[in-house]
Design an enzyme around this catalytic site. Structure first.
Site, PDB file in Angstrom:
ATOM      1  N   LYS A  32      -9.003 -70.690  41.833  1.00  0.00           N
ATOM      2  CA  LYS A  32     -10.113 -69.125  42.640  1.00  0.00           C
ATOM      3  C   LYS A  32     -11.250 -70.242  43.350  1.00  0.00           C
ATOM      4  O   LYS A  32     -11.605 -70.309  42.890  1.00  0.00           O
ATOM      5  CB  LYS A  32     -10.492 -68.869  41.895  1.00  0.00           C
ATOM      6  CG  LYS A  32     -11.017 -67.499  42.649  1.00  0.00           C
ATOM      7  CD  LYS A  32     -11.483 -65.954  41.257  1.00  0.00           C
ATOM      8  CE  LYS A  32     -12.619 -66.477  40.543  1.00  0.00           C
ATOM      9  NZ  LYS A  32     -13.721 -66.065  41.841  1.00  0.00           N
ATOM     10  N   ASP A  59     -11.175 -64.970  46.824  1.00  0.00           N
ATOM     11  CA  ASP A  59     -11.571 -63.647  45.890  1.00  0.00           C
ATOM     12  C   ASP A  59     -13.209 -64.288  47.033  1.00  0.00           C
ATOM     13  O   ASP A  59     -13.705 -64.476  46.416  1.00  0.00           O
ATOM     14  CB  ASP A  59     -12.059 -64.453  44.590  1.00  0.00           C
ATOM     15  CG  ASP A  59     -13.117 -62.998  43.934  1.00  0.00           C
ATOM     16  OD1 ASP A  59     -12.820 -61.995  44.206  1.00  0.00           O
ATOM     17  OD2 ASP A  59     -14.130 -64.072  43.375  1.00  0.00           O
ATOM     18  N   LYS A  61     -13.626 -60.601  48.043  1.00  0.00           N
ATOM     19  CA  LYS A  61     -13.699 -58.775  47.985  1.00  0.00           C
ATOM     20  C   LYS A  61     -14.645 -57.991  49.090  1.00  0.00           C
ATOM     21  O   LYS A  61     -15.398 -58.136  49.291  1.00  0.00           O
ATOM     22  CB  LYS A  61     -14.755 -58.676  46.704  1.00  0.00           C
ATOM     23  CG  LYS A  61     -14.458 -59.614  45.832  1.00  0.00           C
ATOM     24  CD  LYS A  61     -15.711 -59.150  44.272  1.00  0.00           C
ATOM     25  CE  LYS A  61     -15.092 -60.127  43.189  1.00  0.00           C
ATOM     26  NZ  LYS A  61     -14.772 -61.488  42.674  1.00  0.00           N
ATOM     27  N   ASP A  64     -14.548 -52.956  53.914  1.00  0.00           N
ATOM     28  CA  ASP A  64     -15.250 -52.357  55.258  1.00  0.00           C
ATOM     29  C   ASP A  64     -14.517 -51.177  56.214  1.00  0.00           C
ATOM     30  O   ASP A  64     -13.611 -50.747  55.230  1.00  0.00           O
ATOM     31  CB  ASP A  64     -15.438 -53.817  56.099  1.00  0.00           C
ATOM     32  CG  ASP A  64     -16.583 -53.648  57.278  1.00  0.00           C
ATOM     33  OD1 ASP A  64     -16.978 -52.474  57.931  1.00  0.00           O
ATOM     34  OD2 ASP A  64     -17.054 -54.487  57.428  1.00  0.00           O
ATOM     35  N   THR A 119     -17.039 -55.585  36.403  1.00  0.00           N
ATOM     36  CA  THR A 119     -17.317 -55.847  35.217  1.00  0.00           C
ATOM     37  C   THR A 119     -19.217 -55.716  35.497  1.00  0.00           C
ATOM     38  O   THR A 119     -19.405 -55.271  33.773  1.00  0.00           O
ATOM     39  CB  THR A 119     -16.291 -56.740  33.852  1.00  0.00           C
ATOM     40  OG1 THR A 119     -16.670 -57.887  35.120  1.00  0.00           O
ATOM     41  CG2 THR A 119     -15.061 -56.604  34.063  1.00  0.00           C
ATOM     42  N   GLY A 210     -13.892 -69.559  34.624  1.00  0.00           N
ATOM     43  CA  GLY A 210     -14.356 -71.160  34.774  1.00  0.00           C
ATOM     44  C   GLY A 210     -15.418 -72.087  34.224  1.00  0.00           C
ATOM     45  O   GLY A 210     -14.240 -72.455  33.642  1.00  0.00           O
ATOM     46  N   ARG A 211     -16.031 -71.245  33.978  1.00  0.00           N
ATOM     47  CA  ARG A 211     -16.920 -72.641  32.663  1.00  0.00           C
ATOM     48  C   ARG A 211     -15.792 -72.645  31.913  1.00  0.00           C
ATOM     49  O   ARG A 211     -16.471 -74.441  31.686  1.00  0.00           O
ATOM     50  CB  ARG A 211     -18.344 -71.736  32.681  1.00  0.00           C
ATOM     51  CG  ARG A 211     -19.505 -71.690  33.360  1.00  0.00           C
ATOM     52  CD  ARG A 211     -20.185 -70.964  33.953  1.00  0.00           C
ATOM     53  NE  ARG A 211     -19.625 -69.504  33.766  1.00  0.00           N
ATOM     54  CZ  ARG A 211     -21.087 -68.439  33.654  1.00  0.00           C
ATOM     55  NH1 ARG A 211     -22.289 -68.355  33.101  1.00  0.00           N
ATOM     56  NH2 ARG A 211     -20.080 -67.253  33.530  1.00  0.00           N
TER      57      ARG A 211
HETATM   58  O1  C5P Z   1     -17.501 -69.456  34.503  1.00  0.00           O
HETATM   59  P1  C5P Z   1     -16.531 -68.023  33.952  1.00  0.00           P
HETATM   60  O2  C5P Z   1     -14.907 -68.109  33.394  1.00  0.00           O
HETATM   61  O3  C5P Z   1     -16.905 -66.796  33.726  1.00  0.00           O
HETATM   62  O4  C5P Z   1     -16.053 -67.678  35.727  1.00  0.00           O
HETATM   63  C1  C5P Z   1     -15.301 -65.709  35.867  1.00  0.00           C
HETATM   64  C2  C5P Z   1     -15.238 -66.151  37.574  1.00  0.00           C
HETATM   65  O5  C5P Z   1     -14.202 -64.705  37.351  1.00  0.00           O
HETATM   66  C3  C5P Z   1     -16.343 -66.441  37.990  1.00  0.00           C
HETATM   67  O6  C5P Z   1     -15.493 -67.061  38.735  1.00  0.00           O
HETATM   68  C4  C5P Z   1     -16.380 -65.148  38.661  1.00  0.00           C
HETATM   69  O7  C5P Z   1     -17.016 -64.507  39.606  1.00  0.00           O
HETATM   70  C5  C5P Z   1     -15.414 -63.767  38.711  1.00  0.00           C
HETATM   71  N1  C5P Z   1     -15.204 -62.630  37.767  1.00  0.00           N
HETATM   72  C6  C5P Z   1     -15.187 -62.053  36.568  1.00  0.00           C
HETATM   73  N2  C5P Z   1     -15.882 -60.706  36.831  1.00  0.00           N
HETATM   74  C7  C5P Z   1     -14.913 -59.720  37.636  1.00  0.00           C
HETATM   75  C8  C5P Z   1     -14.606 -60.377  38.979  1.00  0.00           C
HETATM   76  C9  C5P Z   1     -14.622 -61.508  38.769  1.00  0.00           C
HETATM   77  O8  C5P Z   1     -16.032 -62.727  35.890  1.00  0.00           O
HETATM   78  N3  C5P Z   1     -14.954 -58.618  37.071  1.00  0.00           N
END
Ligand code: C5P
Length: 232
Positions: A32, A59, A61, A64, A119, A210-211
């Site tokens: 992503k 991603d 989003k 407009d 969220t 992500g992390r």
């Molecule tokens: O590091 P982590 O696992 O929390 O990353 C989650 C990813 O998903 C990030 O890129 C965050 O911006 C994205 N995201 C999210 N919640 C959402 C939409 C996107 O955590 N509702």
């Protein structure tokens, strides 16, 4: 729908991203690319990663007026990404225009996914600031139904909402779910989290992680653990 793990490449530069990707010598994970990396590096980072053989969820989003989103989506479809997204709050007219813009002359197009309610938006803020008085779970399902009616392929939602979305919109309607943590991991700033195994059980089609992968001591091992739990 094939289940897959998508790694959120939340890096601020091409160098940091490529350094991370070099660790993956055997797998080609689905990635992503979000606003941070795209705004820092521009379309060239998408082309570079695509050329390395990865699938890409862009991603950005979009939100407009329909004509602007349609034209922007036409540009994004030229980048040959596999999935992109927009805000369902832009209404059905905007989503339909986006789909039109995204569809290439040969009829192919990336998957188009809608964000329902972020969220980070709580019931209280939605009611007080946005003046939406319905329960947030209902709003998410209604926005998902709007996205489906507009012809979109699915939504980004919490894993905890994935089964409700499938009930309302059908099994084929894709759920892409962030907020995933290992049972023994740090939850960081996420609030409502589930494990990859639990997300599979609830019926997510794609988890965005992500992390737990990017900040792991051994990212390849963490990715494999996610795949083993979620895809099996
Ligand atoms: O590091 P982590 O696992 O929390 O990353 C989650 C990813 O998903 C990030 O890129 C965050 O911006 C994205 N995201 C999210 N919640 C959402 C939409 C996107 O955590 N509702």
């Amino acid at each position: 729908m094939g289940k897959d793990v998508i790694i959120a490449c939340d890096f601020s530069s091409k160098e940091a991203t490529l350094k991370f990707l070099e660790k993956f010598t055997e797998e080609k994970p689905f990635l992503k690319i979000g606003m941070e990396l795209f705004y820092a590096e521009g379309p060239s980072i998408v082309k570079e990663i695509k050329a390395r053989g990865h699938k890409i969820f862009l991603d950005l989003k979009l939100h407009d007026i329909p004509n602007t989103v349609k034209k922007a989506m036409a540009v994004l479809s030229g980048l040959d990404v596999d999935m992109c997204n927009l805000h369902a709050a832009g209404t059905r007219a905007m989503m339909e225009a986006a789909l039109e813009g995204l569809t290439r002359p040969d009829g192919t197009r990336p998957l188009l996914i809608a964000v329902t309610q972020l969220t980070s938006t709580s019931q209280e803020r939605m009611t007080d600031e946005l003046l939406i008085n319905e329960p947030i779970e209902e709003v998410v399902l209604k926005y998902a139904a709007n996205a489906k009616a507009a012809g979109l392929d699915g939504v980004v939602c919490s894993p905890l909402e994935a089964s409700g979305v499938h009930e309302r919109c059908g099994k084929e309607f894709v759920t892409v779910t962030p907020g995933v943590r290992f049972a023994d991991g740090d939850i960081g700033d996420q609030v409502r989290v589930t494990t990859p195994a639990k997300a599979k059980e609830i019926g997510s089609d794609y988890i965005v992680v992500g992390r737990p992968i990017t900040a792991a001591e051994d990212p390849v091992d963490a990715y494999r653990r996610c795949v083993a739990e979620f895809v099996g």
